[in-house]
Design a protein around this motif. Structure first.
Motif, mmCIF file in Angstrom:
data_model
loop_
_atom_site.group_PDB
_atom_site.id
_atom_site.type_symbol
_atom_site.label_atom_id
_atom_site.label_comp_id
_atom_site.label_asym_id
_atom_site.label_seq_id
_atom_site.Cartn_x
_atom_site.Cartn_y
_atom_site.Cartn_z
ATOM 1 N N CYS A 174 39.306 17.715 16.148
ATOM 2 C CA CYS A 174 40.149 18.393 17.011
ATOM 3 C C CYS A 174 39.314 18.886 18.285
ATOM 4 C CB CYS A 174 40.996 19.394 16.638
ATOM 5 S SG CYS A 174 40.178 20.809 16.530
ATOM 6 N N GLY A 175 38.081 19.484 17.960
ATOM 7 C CA GLY A 175 37.186 19.729 19.190
ATOM 8 C C GLY A 175 37.697 21.128 19.809
ATOM 9 N N CYS A 220 41.156 22.447 13.346
ATOM 10 C CA CYS A 220 41.120 21.783 12.060
ATOM 11 C C CYS A 220 40.047 22.222 11.175
ATOM 12 C CB CYS A 220 40.936 20.242 12.456
ATOM 13 S SG CYS A 220 39.687 19.896 12.827
ATOM 14 N N SER A 221 39.143 22.862 11.359
ATOM 15 C CA SER A 221 38.047 23.368 10.569
ATOM 16 C C SER A 221 37.151 22.377 10.054
ATOM 17 C CB SER A 221 38.713 24.341 9.504
ATOM 18 O OG SER A 221 39.411 23.629 8.718
ATOM 19 N N CYS A 231 34.388 21.325 11.430
ATOM 20 C CA CYS A 231 33.292 21.389 11.924
ATOM 21 C C CYS A 231 32.465 22.727 11.446
ATOM 22 C CB CYS A 231 33.435 21.159 13.615
ATOM 23 S SG CYS A 231 34.231 22.769 14.270
ATOM 24 N N CYS A 278 32.836 23.694 17.023
ATOM 25 C CA CYS A 278 33.427 23.124 18.512
ATOM 26 C C CYS A 278 33.795 24.124 19.223
ATOM 27 C CB CYS A 278 34.704 22.315 18.127
ATOM 28 S SG CYS A 278 36.032 23.233 17.215
ATOM 29 N N GLY A 321 38.865 23.896 17.608
ATOM 30 C CA GLY A 321 39.199 24.960 16.810
ATOM 31 C C GLY A 321 40.347 24.973 15.960
HETATM 32 S S1 FES Z 1 36.736 20.052 15.265
HETATM 33 FE FE1 FES Z 1 38.575 20.937 14.679
HETATM 34 S S2 FES Z 1 37.990 22.725 14.357
HETATM 35 FE FE2 FES Z 1 36.195 22.125 15.255
#
Ligand code: FES
Ligand code: FAD
Lengths: 382, 521
Positions: free
Chosen positions: B63-64, B68-69, B71, B84, B66
């Motif tokens: 998602c970039g 979807c977790s 990353c 992200c 924050g």
């Molecule tokens: S890419 Fe989704 S929380 Fe970081």
């Protein structure tokens, strides 16, 4: 849906499913269980999962010794892993009174063959290396105590019970009773009426009081909200269930790695409230960080509440009532039903199947609240 | 993967920016001032930044922003930080978690190859008793995301209870809807607080480089990120208070708990609440949909437009709604080749003008096509797509391989309604509005008096209507809290008419139907 039952169990928590399994195992037929939500939707699915032998009265220590033995063999018996990790309970004392209680406990436990050890603060730190020993005067530890995954226990019981012929209906609520000559003839549900040939069992947890009232039976139980939380999952660094006697904090890690824990609020009033509160966050985070300071860097992920079904002496109610001939109670665990249910459900099943349990459950009879002296359990946590 | 050096709209001023060094699994990485850990890693060609919890499958950005977790990494010894949204700092030590020895080459990924059954932990490892401690060691070895330092740090508690702030209106979420709600509410004279989880307000607008359509009053002709600027300034003038880096964590016994910078926790006691928490990008079910390089359209836009990272060399876009079509154009602007836009329905979902534009630039739009699997070992190396029949069933034998290193999912969004649900607002399922939404009336009030919604969290639509809804909700909340005058009420009526006008086109129809259904539900 079945329209007739020999034994009709109301409530799909650990009591209801455990009883269904134990009855089926003894060959009882015509078992029907009703759950108004999903399995474990009451306290069973909301609890901390702790099971311990460290209690303060002889009867309870013995009782829990049996229950833990059952938990140890349940995975193979049910063919379902309840993820029971026996890595102990660590009780912490911060003043003389708590210290004396722990010392007395060790004496009692040893006498009864439970291997509880007394530890000083440094020895406690060997068990939990991240423990802040400041202010800790002493501790006790029993390696046989442990934690399990509560949903797995309920699912395991339910699956095994079904395999042995019990019928389980979810999203089905018991709403009332047809009583004739002091006997329940049938139970009204939102999906119709079910005739009962022998017993109706009230395993409705904190809602048992309301349910009993519908049969004209008054239980002394009171519901209390208890909040609990989990953090993000991490590698194991808190193996035992750590209990701080000074404030009722308890916490450990699940097998997935989440730190799970709760704390009681002495000012909480009796209610059916299940909302989450900020006071819990405040009480819990301070108490937990005092014991394990590194927790300050960890995120809390979820917070929820469940109900303690509390009796005046903090011990459960098991067995028949005077007002209705065929109405059995298994409730009022006062916050430790998950660990007691394995043995309690076995005894109640024996009462139903044989007319007499292998060990007397007279001391859990509701009559105790009317007669003479009651002996309260002191090691109630949270 | 290189940085975007030439772009028709954006200038990232690389030469003026400070370089920042940090390490990832002991390897030195150089990023720029303004980068997050994830953007710097991605720009250095590191796509695998994590392994999944159980089967240790490679994971990267999705998602970039924050949400979807996907990353999580360990930063300076603290586990589970979102790469992200964590800005880089000189000398920062970033480590992947739970993998041996590194996220890139994780030996435990063998577990994935075993294709273990879901729920295997309940069926196996039953006994004998003496082996159980070993089983738990094994679980611990495989599971758990990150670990804490085995330390006993000194802590000092702040005195007293959590600080508490009383306001008339609390707005949760600072996208276009939230900004307009806060502004409108403050202009009614209500004491207004806006909390935003990210480090700046603007939400969706921040990553939009295209010129907006719609009404002049709502900045048509202006580019998204500029609108965010203008709105921010207007909000400042209105007198509403703004807290960024502040997460509303939940509704707790009648108050909203908010946490700033992941440290300071406080309580807000509002008379009214506007929830404008936006939406979350959906993913799709297909094999390997978690492979690094499969990303949400929004995540791709964020990488390009906020951090100047070229997200790939060759991209496949799944979904031909406006988001997918605009993304195709934006990828081209960033120098990425777009192999195709595929669409499962027989016709293109978005505006004709957008479709025509990318077609002119040589991008193929394949309708009645869907993605079957992402191909690649640790990151995307291609995609298998397939034709579908009129019942949307895959037509056997029509599979086709497309070589690409980026798969962008533009398959819609779902409203973020968690906090509404937690507050006990009645929630209904309305496909036209993107899924579960809190039932609300024309003043944007939910079934719980004093709680309002606006923008995508009230039903997926677009930025202009989000702004109008925000204004309506802001005025309504202010009025309900006892502020505002007759003129504001009149203004609200005008806004409702404007909203109706804006929806009076084939694309607005879906929302109109959805809202009607919702009222009937
Ligand atoms: S890419 Fe989704 S929380 Fe970081
Ligand atoms: C926060 C918290 C932490 C706890 N921690 C521990 C712990 O660590 N260890 C421990 O041993 N115990 C713990 N407990 C206590 C333990 O959870 C309970 O004692 C135990 O789960 C009770 O089980 P039960 O089956 O009797 O009741 P419940 O699990 O409450 O089950 C009752 C069920 O009955 C259903 N029901 C009610 N009315 C009806 C009706 N009319 N018709 C049909 N169905 C109905 C309900 O939906 C519910 O599912 C904790 C409790 C809480 C709240």
């Amino acid at each position: 849906m079945e329209r007739e039952a020999n034994v009709l169990i109301i409530g799909g928590g650990v009591s209801g499913t455990g009883l269904a399994y134990n009855l089926a195992k003894l060959g009882v037929e015509g078992i029907v269980l009703l759950e108004r939500n999903y399995l474990g939707s009451g306290a069973s699915g909301r609890c901390g999962g702790g099971a311990r032998q460290q209690w303060t009265t002889e009867e309870n220590v013995k009782f829990m010794k049996k229950s833990i033995e059952i938990l140890e063999r349940l995975p193979q018996e049910l063919k379902f892993n309840i993820l029971f990790r026996q890595s102990g309970y660590l009780f912490l004392a911060r003043d003389e009174e708590q210290l004396n209680l722990l010392k007395e406990n060790v004496r009692l436990h040893r006498k009864l063959g439970v291997e509880t050890r007394f530890l000083d603060a440094e020895e406690a730190r060997e068990i939990v290396p991240v423990l802040n020993t400041e202010g800790i005067l002493g501790a006790t530890y029993n390696p046989k105590d442990g934690v399990l995954f509560p949903f797995a226990l309920v699912w395991g019981y339910a699956k095994a019970a079904k395999r042995l012929g019990a019928k389980i209906y979810l999203h089905t609520e018991a709403r009332g009773f047809k009583i004739e000559n002091g006997r329940i003839k049938s139970v009204f549900t939102d999906k119709g009426e079910i005739k009962v040939k022998e017993w109706v069992v009230n395993a409705a947890g904190a809602y048992s009081k309301e349910l009993a009232r519908k049969a004209g039976v008054e239980l002394p139980n009171k519901p209390y909200r208890h909040e609990i939380m989990v953090t993000e999952p991490l590698k194991l660094f808190i193996k035992p269930m750590v209990v701080d006697l000074s404030n009722g904090l308890y916490m450990t890690q699940t097998s997935r790695g989440e730190v799970i824990g709760g704390i009681g609020d002495p000012e909480e009033e009796s209610s059916y409230n299940l909302e989450s509160g900020h006071k819990f966050l405040y009480l819990f985070s301070r108490a937990a960080i005092r014991v394990i300071p590194i927790l300050k860097e960890i995120r809390l992920m979820r917070q929820w509440a469940g109900l303690y079904d509390t009796t005046p002496d903090k011990n459960p109610i098991l067995g028949p009532v005077d007002e209705v001939e065929n109405f059995l109670q298994i409730n009022g665990y006062s916050g430790h039903g998950l660990m007691m249910a394995p043995y309690a459900t076995q005894l109640l099943a024996e009462l139903i199947a044989y007319g007499k349990p292998s060990e007397s459950i007279e001391r859990f009879s509701i009559r105790r609240f009317r007669e003479g002296e009651i002996k309260a359990e002191k090691a109630v946590i949270g | 993967m290189p940085r975007i050096r030439e772009h028709p709209i954006l200038d990232f001023k690389w030469s003026e920016r400070k370089k920042i060094k940090f390490t990832f699994d002991s390897e030195e990485i150089i990023g720029y001032d303004g980068d997050t850990i994830a953007s710097a890693l991605y720009a250095s060609g590191k796509r695998v930044i994590r392994r999944s919890f159980k089967y240790h499958r490679p994971r990267g950005l999705f998602c970039g922003i924050g949400q979807c977790s996907s990353c999580l990494v360990k930063v300076n010894g603290i586990p589970n930080q979102k790469a992200c949204v964590t800005p880089i700092e000189e000398g920062m030590v970033v480590e992947s978690q739970g993998s041996i020895p590194s996220a890139e080459r994780d030996l435990l990924s063998l577990l994935d190859a075993l294709e273990l059954k879901h729920g295997i932990q309940y069926e196996k490892f039953l006994g004998p008793k003496f082996l159980r401690p070993l089983y738990f060691k094994l679980f611990n070895f495989v599971l758990g995301s990150g670990n804490v330092k085995e330390e006993v740090p000194k802590v000092k508690f702040s005195e007293g209870y959590y600080p508490e702030k009383e306001v008339d209106v609390l707005v949760i979420g600072g996208g276009p809807a939230g900004i307009c709600a806060a502004k409108a509410s403050a202009e009614c004279g209500a004491r207004t607080l806006l909390v935003e989880e990210r480090d700046r307000i603007g939400g969706e607008l921040l990553k939009q480089t295209h010129k907006f359509f719609g009404s002049r009053r709502y900045y048509s002709g202006m580019r998204g990120f500029r609108i965010a600027d203008v709105l921010s300034k207007e909000l400042e003038k209105s007198g509403a208070e703004v807290m960024v880096n502040t997460l509303a964590i939940g509704y707790l016994d009648g108050k909203i708990g908010v946490c700033r910078d992941e440290r300071e926790f406080s309580l807000v006691k509002p008379k009214c609440i506007v929830v404008s928490t936006g939406a979350t990008e959906r993913t799709l079910m297909f094999e390997n949909n978690d492979l690094p390089g499969v990303m949400g359209a929004g995540g791709v836009q964020t990488l390009m437009h906020l951090y100047g990272v070229k997200p790939g060399e060759e991209a496949l876009i799944v979904g031909s709604g406006n988001v997918g079509l605009i993304l195709a154009y934006q990828l081209l602007q960033a120098g990425v080749e777009v192999k195709a836009v595929i669409e499962i329905l027989p016709k293109i979902g978005g505006y004709f003008v957008h479709a025509a534009k990318i077609r002119r630039m040589g991008v193929e739009i394949l309708t009645s096509h869907t993605i079957k699997r992402a191909v690649g070992r640790k990151e995307v190396e291609g995609a298998e797509i397939v034709k579908v029949d009129e019942n949307l069933r895959e037509i056997e034998g029509s599979e086709r391989f497309i070589e690409c290193d980026l798969i962008c999912l533009a398959v819609g969004m779902s409203p973020n309604i968690e906090i509404l649900r937690q507050m006990g607002c009645e929630v209904v399922y309305i496909p036209e509005l993107g899924g579960f939404v809190a039932k609300h009336d024309e003043n944007m009030e939910t079934s719980r008096a004093g709680v309002f919604v606006a923008g995508d969290s009230s039903g997926i639509e677009e930025a202009t209507t989000a702004m109008i809804e925000g204004e309506i909700a802001g005025i309504s909340a202010a009025l309900k809290s006892g502020k505002g005058r007759k003129e504001h009420e009149e203004r609200r009526e005008k806004l409702k008419m404007l909203l109706e006008e804006m929806r009076d086109n084939p694309f607005g129809e879906r929302v109109v139907i959805g809202k009607k259904k919702m009222w009937g539900a």
